[in-house]
Design a protein around this motif. Structure first.
Motif, PDB file in Angstrom:
ATOM      1  N   UNK A   1      11.107 -13.109   3.241  1.00  0.00           N
ATOM      2  CA  UNK A   1      10.893 -11.709   2.903  1.00  0.00           C
ATOM      3  C   UNK A   1      10.893 -11.490   1.413  1.00  0.00           C
ATOM      4  N   UNK A   2      11.147 -10.242   1.022  1.00  0.00           N
ATOM      5  CA  UNK A   2      11.112  -9.885  -0.389  1.00  0.00           C
ATOM      6  C   UNK A   2      11.928  -8.617  -0.604  1.00  0.00           C
ATOM      7  N   UNK A   3      12.235  -8.350  -1.853  1.00  0.00           N
ATOM      8  CA  UNK A   3      12.900  -7.109  -2.238  1.00  0.00           C
ATOM      9  C   UNK A   3      12.018  -6.376  -3.228  1.00  0.00           C
ATOM     10  N   UNK A   4      12.110  -5.068  -3.198  1.00  0.00           N
ATOM     11  CA  UNK A   4      11.377  -4.210  -4.127  1.00  0.00           C
ATOM     12  C   UNK A   4      12.408  -3.451  -4.952  1.00  0.00           C
ATOM     13  N   UNK A   5      12.141  -3.314  -6.252  1.00  0.00           N
ATOM     14  CA  UNK A   5      13.039  -2.546  -7.110  1.00  0.00           C
ATOM     15  C   UNK A   5      12.206  -1.641  -8.007  1.00  0.00           C
ATOM     16  N   UNK A   6      12.472  -0.339  -7.909  1.00  0.00           N
ATOM     17  CA  UNK A   6      11.770   0.667  -8.701  1.00  0.00           C
ATOM     18  C   UNK A   6      12.687   1.206  -9.793  1.00  0.00           C
ATOM     19  N   UNK A   7      12.125   1.510 -10.947  1.00  0.00           N
ATOM     20  CA  UNK A   7      12.827   2.266 -11.977  1.00  0.00           C
ATOM     21  C   UNK A   7      12.526   3.737 -11.703  1.00  0.00           C
ATOM     22  N   UNK A   8      13.572   4.555 -11.644  1.00  0.00           N
ATOM     23  CA  UNK A   8      13.437   5.974 -11.317  1.00  0.00           C
ATOM     24  C   UNK A   8      13.075   6.745 -12.580  1.00  0.00           C
ATOM     25  N   UNK A   9      12.035   7.570 -12.507  1.00  0.00           N
ATOM     26  CA  UNK A   9      11.567   8.363 -13.644  1.00  0.00           C
ATOM     27  C   UNK A   9      11.929   9.837 -13.506  1.00  0.00           C
ATOM     28  N   UNK A  10      12.072  10.322 -12.266  1.00  0.00           N
ATOM     29  CA  UNK A  10      12.404  11.720 -12.001  1.00  0.00           C
ATOM     30  C   UNK A  10      13.614  11.795 -11.067  1.00  0.00           C
ATOM     31  N   UNK A  11      14.347  12.921 -11.119  1.00  0.00           N
ATOM     32  CA  UNK A  11      15.535  13.074 -10.279  1.00  0.00           C
ATOM     33  C   UNK A  11      15.196  12.969  -8.794  1.00  0.00           C
ATOM     34  N   UNK A  12      14.160  13.668  -8.353  1.00  0.00           N
ATOM     35  CA  UNK A  12      13.763  13.593  -6.942  1.00  0.00           C
ATOM     36  C   UNK A  12      12.513  12.726  -6.842  1.00  0.00           C
ATOM     37  N   UNK A  13      12.724  11.459  -6.550  1.00  0.00           N
ATOM     38  CA  UNK A  13      11.633  10.486  -6.520  1.00  0.00           C
ATOM     39  C   UNK A  13      11.598   9.783  -5.167  1.00  0.00           C
ATOM     40  N   UNK A  14      10.414   9.307  -4.791  1.00  0.00           N
ATOM     41  CA  UNK A  14      10.286   8.570  -3.538  1.00  0.00           C
ATOM     42  C   UNK A  14       9.022   7.725  -3.542  1.00  0.00           C
ATOM     43  N   UNK A  15       8.976   6.754  -2.648  1.00  0.00           N
ATOM     44  CA  UNK A  15       7.783   5.941  -2.388  1.00  0.00           C
ATOM     45  C   UNK A  15       7.884   5.493  -0.942  1.00  0.00           C
ATOM     46  N   UNK A  16       6.795   5.653  -0.211  1.00  0.00           N
ATOM     47  CA  UNK A  16       6.733   5.211   1.179  1.00  0.00           C
ATOM     48  C   UNK A  16       5.365   4.613   1.409  1.00  0.00           C
ATOM     49  N   UNK A  17       5.319   3.508   2.106  1.00  0.00           N
ATOM     50  CA  UNK A  17       4.040   2.870   2.362  1.00  0.00           C
ATOM     51  C   UNK A  17       4.183   1.709   3.328  1.00  0.00           C
ATOM     52  N   UNK A  18       3.174   0.859   3.304  1.00  0.00           N
ATOM     53  CA  UNK A  18       3.153  -0.312   4.188  1.00  0.00           C
ATOM     54  C   UNK A  18       2.883  -1.562   3.365  1.00  0.00           C
TER      55      UNK A  18
ATOM     56  N   UNK B   1       0.849  -1.194   0.000  1.00  0.00           N
ATOM     57  CA  UNK B   1       0.000   0.000   0.000  1.00  0.00           C
ATOM     58  C   UNK B   1       0.884   1.242   0.000  1.00  0.00           C
ATOM     59  N   UNK B   2       1.001   1.895  -1.162  1.00  0.00           N
ATOM     60  CA  UNK B   2       1.786   3.115  -1.229  1.00  0.00           C
ATOM     61  C   UNK B   2       1.037   4.220  -0.499  1.00  0.00           C
ATOM     62  N   UNK B   3       1.734   4.903   0.397  1.00  0.00           N
ATOM     63  CA  UNK B   3       1.134   6.018   1.124  1.00  0.00           C
ATOM     64  C   UNK B   3       1.401   7.343   0.429  1.00  0.00           C
ATOM     65  N   UNK B   4       2.526   7.403  -0.258  1.00  0.00           N
ATOM     66  CA  UNK B   4       2.895   8.605  -1.012  1.00  0.00           C
ATOM     67  C   UNK B   4       4.000   8.202  -1.972  1.00  0.00           C
ATOM     68  N   UNK B   5       3.847   8.611  -3.232  1.00  0.00           N
ATOM     69  CA  UNK B   5       4.811   8.200  -4.251  1.00  0.00           C
ATOM     70  C   UNK B   5       4.881   9.261  -5.330  1.00  0.00           C
TER      71      UNK B   5
END
Length: 184
Positions: A161-178, A133-137
């Motif tokens: 467990x698991x790993x997450x891997x994002x492709x970055x689209x913008x210079x200042x990027x983030x994702x935080x959630x649960x 569940x992304x809280x802000x991205x």
């Protein structure tokens, strides 16, 4: 032997009649002032010991596996800061391992505020699902979910467990959630 001179006799009067001279009115069912509190009594004897209660269910432990239908949750957070990067990676461990990994078709990533049939809301996941569940991205593509428990890249979770891997689209990027996982 009858009392002399009316002493010791009780005479009931009808409603509205009054006592004669030398007679006294008696009022029944009256409550007087409270008396002085008495001293505390001695302690009573101890009662017999109660029967032993039933044994409770075993708790969850990192030394066991998450029981079927039980859930656990955690949080994740990644950001680029002010750096230029192509990818961001975050790894999450299950506090209590799963009995079996979860394949990628049972992993769902939900954007801010979104829910689904198997991921009805934060802190919840259907049996056999991992819900992110992304809280802000901002500035990231949907993450890939994988694990290396078998010493090779495998999509989905591992038992631990698991790993997450994002492709970055913008210079200042983030994702935080649960995340929440429910054992199959």
């Amino acid at each position: 032997m009858p009392a002399q001179n009316g002493e010791g006799r009780l005479k009931l009067l009808k409603s509205g009649e009054h006592c004669r001279r030398g007679q006294k009115t008696v009022a029944w069912s009256q409550t007087g002032p409270a008396g002085v509190k008495g001293a505390t009594g001695a302690a009573g004897a101890s009662g017999p010991a109660g029967a032993a209660g039933a044994t409770g269910a075993n708790g969850f432990s990192a030394l066991s596996t998450l029981p079927s239908g039980a859930s656990e949750s955690g949080a994740y957070s990644v950001e680029t800061g002010n750096a230029t990067v192509a990818q961001l990676t975050e790894s999450e461990s299950f506090s209590i391992p799963l009995a079996a990994p979860i394949d990628v078709t049972h992993v769902q990533y939900l954007s801010v505020g979104a829910t689904g049939t198997n991921c009805p809301g934060v802190g919840q996941a259907a049996r056999g699902f991992l819900c992110l569940y992304s809280g802000e991205e901002t500035g990231l593509d949907r993450p890939e979910v994988f694990n290396f428990e078998s010493r090779k890249f495998v999509e989905g979770t591992g038992r631990s467990g698991f790993s997450l891997q994002w492709t970055v689209l913008l210079k200042e990027a983030f994702d935080a959630g649960t995340w929440t996982v429910t054992a199959a």
